[in-house]
Design a protein around this motif. Structure first.
Motif, PDB file in Angstrom:
ATOM      1  N   SER A  21     -12.481   3.295   1.741  1.00 17.24           N
ATOM      2  CA  SER A  21     -11.140   3.879   1.716  1.00 17.24           C
ATOM      3  C   SER A  21     -10.962   4.740   0.473  1.00 17.24           C
ATOM      4  O   SER A  21     -11.614   4.530  -0.557  1.00 17.24           O
ATOM      5  CB  SER A  21     -10.082   2.786   1.751  1.00 17.24           C
ATOM      6  OG  SER A  21      -9.979   2.136   0.502  1.00 17.24           O
ATOM      7  N   VAL A  22     -10.069   5.692   0.585  1.00 17.14           N
ATOM      8  CA  VAL A  22      -9.738   6.542  -0.564  1.00 17.14           C
ATOM      9  C   VAL A  22      -9.218   5.679  -1.718  1.00 17.14           C
ATOM     10  O   VAL A  22      -9.567   5.905  -2.882  1.00 17.14           O
ATOM     11  CB  VAL A  22      -8.695   7.602  -0.159  1.00 17.14           C
ATOM     12  CG1 VAL A  22      -8.179   8.359  -1.384  1.00 17.14           C
ATOM     13  CG2 VAL A  22      -9.289   8.577   0.855  1.00 17.14           C
ATOM     14  N   LEU A  23      -8.405   4.672  -1.389  1.00 19.52           N
ATOM     15  CA  LEU A  23      -7.861   3.798  -2.431  1.00 19.52           C
ATOM     16  C   LEU A  23      -8.971   3.053  -3.158  1.00 19.52           C
ATOM     17  O   LEU A  23      -9.004   3.024  -4.398  1.00 19.52           O
ATOM     18  CB  LEU A  23      -6.871   2.805  -1.815  1.00 19.52           C
ATOM     19  CG  LEU A  23      -6.323   1.741  -2.776  1.00 19.52           C
ATOM     20  CD1 LEU A  23      -5.521   2.376  -3.907  1.00 19.52           C
ATOM     21  CD2 LEU A  23      -5.469   0.719  -2.029  1.00 19.52           C
ATOM     22  N   ASP A  24      -9.894   2.428  -2.415  1.00 23.21           N
ATOM     23  CA  ASP A  24     -10.962   1.675  -3.055  1.00 23.21           C
ATOM     24  C   ASP A  24     -11.872   2.568  -3.885  1.00 23.21           C
ATOM     25  O   ASP A  24     -12.340   2.170  -4.961  1.00 23.21           O
ATOM     26  CB  ASP A  24     -11.785   0.930  -2.005  1.00 23.21           C
ATOM     27  CG  ASP A  24     -11.100  -0.330  -1.509  1.00 23.21           C
ATOM     28  OD1 ASP A  24     -10.039  -0.671  -2.054  1.00 23.21           O
ATOM     29  OD2 ASP A  24     -11.616  -0.971  -0.577  1.00 23.21           O
ATOM     30  N   SER A  36      -0.346  -2.269  -2.887  1.00 22.43           N
ATOM     31  CA  SER A  36      -0.012  -3.691  -2.935  1.00 22.43           C
ATOM     32  C   SER A  36      -0.918  -4.459  -1.992  1.00 22.43           C
ATOM     33  O   SER A  36      -1.885  -5.064  -2.411  1.00 22.43           O
ATOM     34  CB  SER A  36       1.462  -3.921  -2.588  1.00 22.43           C
ATOM     35  OG  SER A  36       1.773  -5.300  -2.592  1.00 22.43           O
ATOM     36  N   CYS A  37      -0.666  -4.387  -0.677  1.00 17.23           N
ATOM     37  CA  CYS A  37      -1.361  -5.280   0.257  1.00 17.23           C
ATOM     38  C   CYS A  37      -2.787  -4.866   0.574  1.00 17.23           C
ATOM     39  O   CYS A  37      -3.619  -5.694   0.901  1.00 17.23           O
ATOM     40  CB  CYS A  37      -0.567  -5.408   1.546  1.00 17.23           C
ATOM     41  SG  CYS A  37      -0.661  -3.954   2.638  1.00 17.23           S
ATOM     42  N   ARG A  38      -3.093  -3.581   0.538  1.00 17.57           N
ATOM     43  CA  ARG A  38      -4.406  -3.026   0.862  1.00 17.57           C
ATOM     44  C   ARG A  38      -4.828  -3.349   2.292  1.00 17.57           C
ATOM     45  O   ARG A  38      -6.009  -3.399   2.608  1.00 17.57           O
ATOM     46  CB  ARG A  38      -5.460  -3.515  -0.139  1.00 17.57           C
ATOM     47  CG  ARG A  38      -5.209  -3.009  -1.559  1.00 17.57           C
ATOM     48  CD  ARG A  38      -6.099  -3.635  -2.567  1.00 17.57           C
ATOM     49  NE  ARG A  38      -7.495  -3.313  -2.278  1.00 17.57           N
ATOM     50  CZ  ARG A  38      -8.513  -4.002  -2.819  1.00 17.57           C
ATOM     51  NH1 ARG A  38      -8.263  -5.032  -3.596  1.00 17.57           N
ATOM     52  NH2 ARG A  38      -9.745  -3.641  -2.550  1.00 17.57           N
ATOM     53  N   LYS A  39      -3.858  -3.556   3.168  1.00 20.99           N
ATOM     54  CA  LYS A  39      -4.151  -3.861   4.566  1.00 20.99           C
ATOM     55  C   LYS A  39      -3.353  -2.983   5.531  1.00 20.99           C
ATOM     56  O   LYS A  39      -3.238  -3.292   6.705  1.00 20.99           O
ATOM     57  CB  LYS A  39      -3.841  -5.330   4.849  1.00 20.99           C
ATOM     58  CG  LYS A  39      -4.704  -6.301   4.061  1.00 20.99           C
ATOM     59  CD  LYS A  39      -4.355  -7.737   4.397  1.00 20.99           C
ATOM     60  CE  LYS A  39      -5.195  -8.692   3.572  1.00 20.99           C
ATOM     61  NZ  LYS A  39      -4.878 -10.108   3.876  1.00 20.99           N
ATOM     62  N   GLY A  40      -2.769  -1.898   5.020  1.00 22.13           N
ATOM     63  CA  GLY A  40      -2.044  -0.983   5.886  1.00 22.13           C
ATOM     64  C   GLY A  40      -0.675  -1.457   6.294  1.00 22.13           C
ATOM     65  O   GLY A  40      -0.101  -0.955   7.258  1.00 22.13           O
ATOM     66  N   VAL A  41      -0.109  -2.418   5.559  1.00 24.09           N
ATOM     67  CA  VAL A  41       1.174  -3.003   5.942  1.00 24.09           C
ATOM     68  C   VAL A  41       2.318  -2.512   5.065  1.00 24.09           C
ATOM     69  O   VAL A  41       3.348  -2.060   5.557  1.00 24.09           O
ATOM     70  CB  VAL A  41       1.107  -4.542   5.899  1.00 24.09           C
ATOM     71  CG1 VAL A  41       2.472  -5.157   6.226  1.00 24.09           C
ATOM     72  CG2 VAL A  41       0.056  -5.061   6.874  1.00 24.09           C
ATOM     73  N   CYS A  42       2.146  -2.577   3.747  1.00 18.71           N
ATOM     74  CA  CYS A  42       3.286  -2.357   2.849  1.00 18.71           C
ATOM     75  C   CYS A  42       3.690  -0.891   2.729  1.00 18.71           C
ATOM     76  O   CYS A  42       4.855  -0.587   2.528  1.00 18.71           O
ATOM     77  CB  CYS A  42       3.001  -2.935   1.471  1.00 18.71           C
ATOM     78  SG  CYS A  42       1.729  -2.053   0.518  1.00 18.71           S
ATOM     79  N   VAL A  54      -9.048  13.423   6.953  1.00 19.51           N
ATOM     80  CA  VAL A  54      -9.341  11.998   6.809  1.00 19.51           C
ATOM     81  C   VAL A  54      -9.419  11.365   8.192  1.00 19.51           C
ATOM     82  O   VAL A  54      -8.902  11.894   9.179  1.00 19.51           O
ATOM     83  CB  VAL A  54      -8.282  11.267   5.966  1.00 19.51           C
ATOM     84  CG1 VAL A  54      -8.268  11.778   4.541  1.00 19.51           C
ATOM     85  CG2 VAL A  54      -6.890  11.392   6.597  1.00 19.51           C
ATOM     86  N   ALA A  55     -10.072  10.207   8.247  1.00 19.18           N
ATOM     87  CA  ALA A  55     -10.152   9.425   9.473  1.00 19.18           C
ATOM     88  C   ALA A  55      -9.815   7.978   9.145  1.00 19.18           C
ATOM     89  O   ALA A  55      -9.934   7.540   7.988  1.00 19.18           O
ATOM     90  CB  ALA A  55     -11.557   9.519  10.075  1.00 19.18           C
ATOM     91  N   CYS A  77      -7.648   4.986   5.138  1.00 23.07           N
ATOM     92  CA  CYS A  77      -8.329   6.215   5.558  1.00 23.07           C
ATOM     93  C   CYS A  77      -9.552   6.480   4.696  1.00 23.07           C
ATOM     94  O   CYS A  77      -9.636   6.062   3.532  1.00 23.07           O
ATOM     95  CB  CYS A  77      -7.380   7.411   5.526  1.00 23.07           C
ATOM     96  SG  CYS A  77      -6.861   7.944   3.891  1.00 23.07           S
ATOM     97  N   THR A  78     -10.500   7.170   5.286  1.00 26.52           N
ATOM     98  CA  THR A  78     -11.721   7.573   4.595  1.00 26.52           C
ATOM     99  C   THR A  78     -11.900   9.072   4.799  1.00 26.52           C
ATOM    100  O   THR A  78     -11.476   9.614   5.837  1.00 26.52           O
ATOM    101  CB  THR A  78     -12.927   6.789   5.145  1.00 26.52           C
ATOM    102  OG1 THR A  78     -14.078   7.030   4.328  1.00 26.52           O
ATOM    103  CG2 THR A  78     -13.238   7.155   6.588  1.00 26.52           C
ATOM    104  N   PRO A  79     -12.480   9.777   3.851  1.00 25.96           N
ATOM    105  CA  PRO A  79     -12.604  11.228   3.996  1.00 25.96           C
ATOM    106  C   PRO A  79     -13.553  11.624   5.129  1.00 25.96           C
ATOM    107  O   PRO A  79     -14.599  11.006   5.327  1.00 25.96           O
ATOM    108  CB  PRO A  79     -13.174  11.676   2.648  1.00 25.96           C
ATOM    109  CG  PRO A  79     -12.899  10.557   1.709  1.00 25.96           C
ATOM    110  CD  PRO A  79     -12.949   9.325   2.532  1.00 25.96           C
ATOM    111  N   ALA A  80     -13.172  12.663   5.873  1.00 20.38           N
ATOM    112  CA  ALA A  80     -14.058  13.294   6.849  1.00 20.38           C
ATOM    113  C   ALA A  80     -14.580  14.616   6.295  1.00 20.38           C
ATOM    114  O   ALA A  80     -15.364  15.309   6.943  1.00 20.38           O
ATOM    115  CB  ALA A  80     -13.314  13.528   8.155  1.00 20.38           C
TER     116      ALA A  80
END
Length: 344
Positions: A21-24, A36-42, A54-55, A77-80
């Motif tokens: 992921s872009v964040l990681d 915060s959550c790193r699970k696509g929720v917050c 991105v994808a 998301c991850t870069p395409a």
């Protein structure tokens, strides 16, 4: 294959590996974006893509209801292609700030029928550096971790206090009632970007659901220690009155700020005839007690559904600016491995 990710308006750029992921990738490069959550929720990590594509990670959705049309969730998301991103904010991570400790159980008290207050002591001479509102990752023993907010203020740096709800079948929470003084636990901290802007003097509203009170307690104790004066409202939600499990802390803040601290207990399954009680959900209590939020800041901590309801109400009906909504979402299940997210 990796792609280059640059932050617009800066000289910051880093590589993002395939299926990362872009964040990681940013965290591994020593750059902290809001999250915060790193699970696509917050939705805390939502930000713009100025250039590139991105994808979704493993086909996941790259947006949720908190995103504007121009935003994506950096955690999902991850870069395409090579990217230029526009995060809401960013800063460099202090390489020495995040540390691992083997902490010892000092006290384990039942605060409510389903909530334990777990106090941990760090090894002699060691201190934990964190900001009020941040959280730690605790190793469960099966290779996974769980996240818990620190409930103590940062000046209590030789100890860590956690508020843990007992979740049936929980990999760690189900074990908590059996923990004894002297038991050892492996923790790493700090994580999270939901912290107070100490320079602001604007009115501040805290909305907590259940043990979402923990990071708010840390922030309020830190404000009290530093004698910060600003209008404060705390709305704490529970099903019944016994779910408001630390009335003594509330009473302390009422004494600290007699003219500027307001407390409301929102009880969703119980009617109480009391000055500080509201019969209903926290979002309903927020609308009743804070009908105009323009110019205020709001910190919300709790379950995904509760945070979503408060966010929608505050931004769409009560006049709160999107940049003034800060949320910490409590999501069940394992956290991502810290090794995947922090600088090597």
């Amino acid at each position: 294959m990796s792609h280059r990710v640059a932050i617009t308006g800066s000289d910051i750029a880093f590589d993002c590996a395939e299926n990362q992921s872009v964040l990681d990738a940013a965290l591994r490069a020593g750059i902290e974006l809001p999250y915060s959550c790193r699970k696509g929720v917050c939705g805390n990590c939502a930000g713009g893509i100025a250039q590139g594509e991105v994808a979704g990670l493993d086909g996941a959705s790259i947006r949720n209801e908190s995103c504007t049309p121009e935003q994506v969730l950096y955690c999902m998301c991850t870069p395409a292609s090579d990217l230029q991103i526009q995060p809401v904010s960013w800063h460099r991570i202090d390489p020495g700030a995040r540390k691992r400790f083997t902490a010892k159980v000092f006290r384990n008290q039942l605060a409510a029928h389903d909530v334990s207050v777990l106090q941990l002591r760090l090894p002699a001479g060691q201190r934990a550096k964190f900001h009020a509102g941040q959280y730690l990752q605790l190793a469960v023993g099966d290779g996974s971790t769980r996240c818990y907010s620190m409930a103590n203020a940062p000046h209590e740096s030789d100890a860590l206090t956690l508020h843990i709800r007992h979740v049936p079948g929980g990999a760690f929470s189900a074990r908590v009632p059996m923990l004894q003084q002297g038991d050892l636990l492996d923790v790493e901290l700090p994580f999270g970007a939901v912290t107070l802007d100490a320079a602001s003097a604007r009115p501040i509203v805290f909305v907590a659901g259940g043990t979402g009170f923990a990071p708010i307690k840390s922030i309020l104790d830190d404000m009290a220690k530093r004698r910060i004066e600003r209008p404060i409202t705390l709305i704490w939600g529970a099903r019944r009155a016994e779910g408001i499990y630390l009335r003594s802390a509330v009473a302390k803040w009422q004494r600290q700020w007699p003219g500027s601290f307001r407390f409301v207990a929102a009880l969703s399954e119980e009617s109480r005839d009391a000055e500080d009680a509201f019969s209903g959900r926290v979002d309903q209590a927020l609308q009743a007690h804070c009908p105009e939020l323009a110019g205020s800041e709001l910190y919300c901590c709790g379950s995904p559904g509760m945070v979503h309801a408060v966010r929608e109400l505050a931004l769409q009906k009560l006049g709160l600016a999107a940049a003034d909504f800060h949320a910490d979402v409590f999501v069940d299940g394992p956290a991502l491995s810290a090794a995947e997210a922090v600088p090597a």
